[in-house]
Design an enzyme around this catalytic site. Structure first.
Site, PDB file in Angstrom:
ATOM      1  N   LYS A 201       0.859  -1.179   0.000  1.00  0.00           N
ATOM      2  CA  LYS A 201       0.000   0.000   0.000  1.00  0.00           C
ATOM      3  C   LYS A 201       0.894   1.227   0.000  1.00  0.00           C
ATOM      4  O   LYS A 201       1.709   1.422   0.902  1.00  0.00           O
ATOM      5  CB  LYS A 201      -0.873  -0.023   1.245  1.00  0.00           C
ATOM      6  CG  LYS A 201      -1.683   1.235   1.436  1.00  0.00           C
ATOM      7  CD  LYS A 201      -2.701   1.082   2.538  1.00  0.00           C
ATOM      8  CE  LYS A 201      -3.426   2.392   2.760  1.00  0.00           C
ATOM      9  NZ  LYS A 201      -4.447   2.271   3.804  1.00  0.00           N
ATOM     10  N   LYS A 254      -2.521  -1.476  -3.938  1.00  0.00           N
ATOM     11  CA  LYS A 254      -3.274  -0.232  -3.878  1.00  0.00           C
ATOM     12  C   LYS A 254      -2.376   0.979  -3.896  1.00  0.00           C
ATOM     13  O   LYS A 254      -1.372   0.964  -3.187  1.00  0.00           O
ATOM     14  CB  LYS A 254      -4.105  -0.340  -2.614  1.00  0.00           C
ATOM     15  CG  LYS A 254      -4.555   0.900  -1.978  1.00  0.00           C
ATOM     16  CD  LYS A 254      -5.278   0.524  -0.745  1.00  0.00           C
ATOM     17  CE  LYS A 254      -5.850   1.800  -0.192  1.00  0.00           C
ATOM     18  NZ  LYS A 254      -6.443   1.643   1.074  1.00  0.00           N
TER      19      LYS A 254
HETATM   20  C1  PBG Z   1      -7.271   3.036   5.873  1.00  0.00           C
HETATM   21  C2  PBG Z   1      -7.551   3.012   4.416  1.00  0.00           C
HETATM   22  C3  PBG Z   1      -7.402   4.052   3.468  1.00  0.00           C
HETATM   23  C4  PBG Z   1      -7.895   3.543   2.274  1.00  0.00           C
HETATM   24  C5  PBG Z   1      -8.295   2.241   2.510  1.00  0.00           C
HETATM   25  N1  PBG Z   1      -8.057   1.931   3.825  1.00  0.00           N
HETATM   26  C6  PBG Z   1      -6.943   5.435   3.610  1.00  0.00           C
HETATM   27  C7  PBG Z   1      -5.541   5.750   3.891  1.00  0.00           C
HETATM   28  O1  PBG Z   1      -4.681   4.894   4.028  1.00  0.00           O
HETATM   29  O2  PBG Z   1      -5.284   6.946   4.031  1.00  0.00           O
HETATM   30  C8  PBG Z   1      -8.002   4.311   0.980  1.00  0.00           C
HETATM   31  C9  PBG Z   1      -9.055   3.826   0.048  1.00  0.00           C
HETATM   32  C10 PBG Z   1      -9.452   4.792  -1.011  1.00  0.00           C
HETATM   33  O3  PBG Z   1      -8.819   5.826  -1.229  1.00  0.00           O
HETATM   34  O4  PBG Z   1     -10.452   4.503  -1.688  1.00  0.00           O
HETATM   35  N2  PBG Z   1      -5.943   3.089   6.237  1.00  0.00           N
END
Ligand code: PBG
Length: 328
Positions: A201, A254
Site C-alpha cells: 500500500k 493499492k
Molecule cells: C485506511 C484506508 C485508506 C484507504 C483504505 N483503507 C486510507 C488511507 O490509508 O489513508 C483508501 C481507500 C481509497 O482511497 O479509496 N488506512
C-alpha cells in the site's frame, strides 16, 4: 513476409470474433464494493468528492448489499465511521462497534449473506489523531509506534471475525501485523478466517476523497512513515513476501491504475490470489471527467477495470462495482 498474408485486423471485424479472441474477462463476481457505515437510521449522506458514494447507516447498507447481491457482485469491503474517536481506537475493536453491528445485520439478511463480507482492519477511522497506529508524542515530534499498534489491530481483526467477517483485510501497514492478526484469530478459534493483506500500500495522494468519506484524515503529519514510497517496486515485492510468510492468504495492491506495473510484477512472482483497489481518487478523477463530458462514462469505466484485470488482478475493489455490474 508477414504482410499482406498476415492481417491482424481479420479477427477484429465483428463483435463475435472479438469476443472469441478476448484475452481478459471481467465479471460482476470479480468486483468488491466498498461501503462506509455510519451511525443512525435511514442515513444516506453523499460524499461530495465521490458522486454516487454515501455514508450509510446499517439499514441502508443492508439495502445496498441486497442490490449488490442481486447484481452478482462478489463481495463488500466495510469501513466504519464510529460515534466517537479516541487515542486507542476503541471503536475499532469494540464488539459493539459500527462495523461489527453492520456485519451482524448483514449476516441476518439472506441476500447479503451470499456476498463475501470483507472488513477493513485499520485504526485511522477510529483514532482521534487519524493515524493508522498508536501515536507516541514527545514535544514537537511524534512517531507511529509499531509494536503497541499490533495489539490493537489484532484485537480489531478478532472482533470483526467474531461479528461475522468472512475475510479480514488489514490496511494499516504496520510491520508484523499479519502474524499478530493470525495469532489472534487462531486463539479465538477463527482458524478458517482468511487474511487479505494490503501488502503493498503506497502513500498516495489518490486516497484524498476517501479521507472525506471515512473522516480519517490525519490531524497532523502524513502517512509516509508507514505506507510505502510510490517509487519502490522491489520493496513492494519484499512487503508481499513477508506478509505471505506471516500467513496472509491473499494480497491487495493499492492504488491500482498508477501502480499496474506493481500488480503485474506481483502476479508474475506470487501464486496467491491478488486483488487491486481502484481507490477513491481514481474514481473521483474519472467522475470529474464524466461530469464535464470529457470522457464517455461506461466505456471508460469498463476499460479501467479490464486494464487492472489484465495487469494481473484476480479481483478489484472499486466504487464502480454496481455501475459496472449493471453494464456487464
Ligand atoms: C485506511 C484506508 C485508506 C484507504 C483504505 N483503507 C486510507 C488511507 O490509508 O489513508 C483508501 C481507500 C481509497 O482511497 O479509496 N488506512
Amino acid at each position: 513476409m508477414p504482410f499482406p498474408e498476415i492481417r491482424l485486423r481479420r479477427l477484429r471485424r465483428t463483435e463475435s470474433l472479438r469476443a472469441l479472441v478476448r484475452e481478459t474477462s471481467l465479471d460482476p463476481g470479480d468486483l468488491i464494493y466498498p461501503l462506509f457505515i455510519c451511525p443512525g437510521e435511514g442515513v444516506r449522506n453523499p460524499i461530495s468528492s465521490m458522486p454516487g458514494v454515501f455514508n450509510l447507516s446499517i439499514d441502508q447498507a443492508v439495502r445496498e448489499a441486497e442490490e449488490a447481491s442481486s447484481l452478482g457482485i462478489g463481495g463488500l469491503l466495510l469501513f466504519g465511521l464510529p460515534d466517537s474517536k479516541d487515542e486507542k481506537a476503541t471503536g475499532a475493536w469494540d464488539d459493539n462497534g459500527i462495523v461489527q453491528r453492520a456485519l451482524r445485520a448483514l449476516k441476518q439478511n439472506s441476500a447479503a449473506k451470499k456476498l463475501v463480507l470483507m472488513a477493513d482492519v485499520c485504526l485511522c477511522e477510529y483514532t482521534s489523531h487519524g493515524h493508522c497506529g498508536v501515536v507516541l508524542q514527545s514535544g514537537d515530534t511524534y512517531e507511529i509506534d509499531n509494536d503497541p499498534s499490533l495489539e490493537l489491530l489484532a484485537k480489531t481483526a478478532a472482533s470483526l471475525a467474531r461479528a461475522g467477517a468472512d475475510i479480514v483485510a488489514p490496511s494499516d501497514m504496520m510491520d508484523g501485523r499479519v502474524a499478530a492478526i493470525r495469532r489472534a484469530l487462531d486463539a479465538d478459534d477463527n482458524t478458517n478466517t482468511p487474511i487479505l493483506s494490503y501488502a503493498s500500500k503506497f502513500a498516495s495522494a489518490f486516497y484524498g476523497p476517501f479521507r472525506e468519506a471515512a473522516d480519517s484524515a490525519p490531524q497532523f503529519g502524513d502517512r509516509r512513515s508507514y505506507q510505502m514510497d510510490g517509487a519502490n517496486l522491489r520493496e513492494a515485492m519484499r512487503e508481499i513476501e513477508l506478509d505471505l510468510v506471516e500467513g496472509a492468504d491473499m494480497i491487495l495492491m493499492k492504488p491500482a491504475m498508477p501502480y499496474l506495473d506493481v500488480v503485474h510484477a506481483a502476479r508474475e512472482r506470487f501464486g496467491v490470489p491478488i486483488g487491486a483497489y481502484q481507490v477513491s481518487g481514481e474514481y473521483s478523477m474519472l467522475h470529474a471527467a464524466f461530469e464535464k463530458g470529457w470522457l464517455e462514462r461506461d466505456r471508460t469505466m469498463l476499460e479501467s477495470l479490464v486494464g487492472i484485470r489484465r495487469a494481473g488482478a484476480d479481483f478489484i475493489v472499486t466504487y464502480f462495482a454496481k455501475d459496472a455490474a449493471k453494464l456487464l
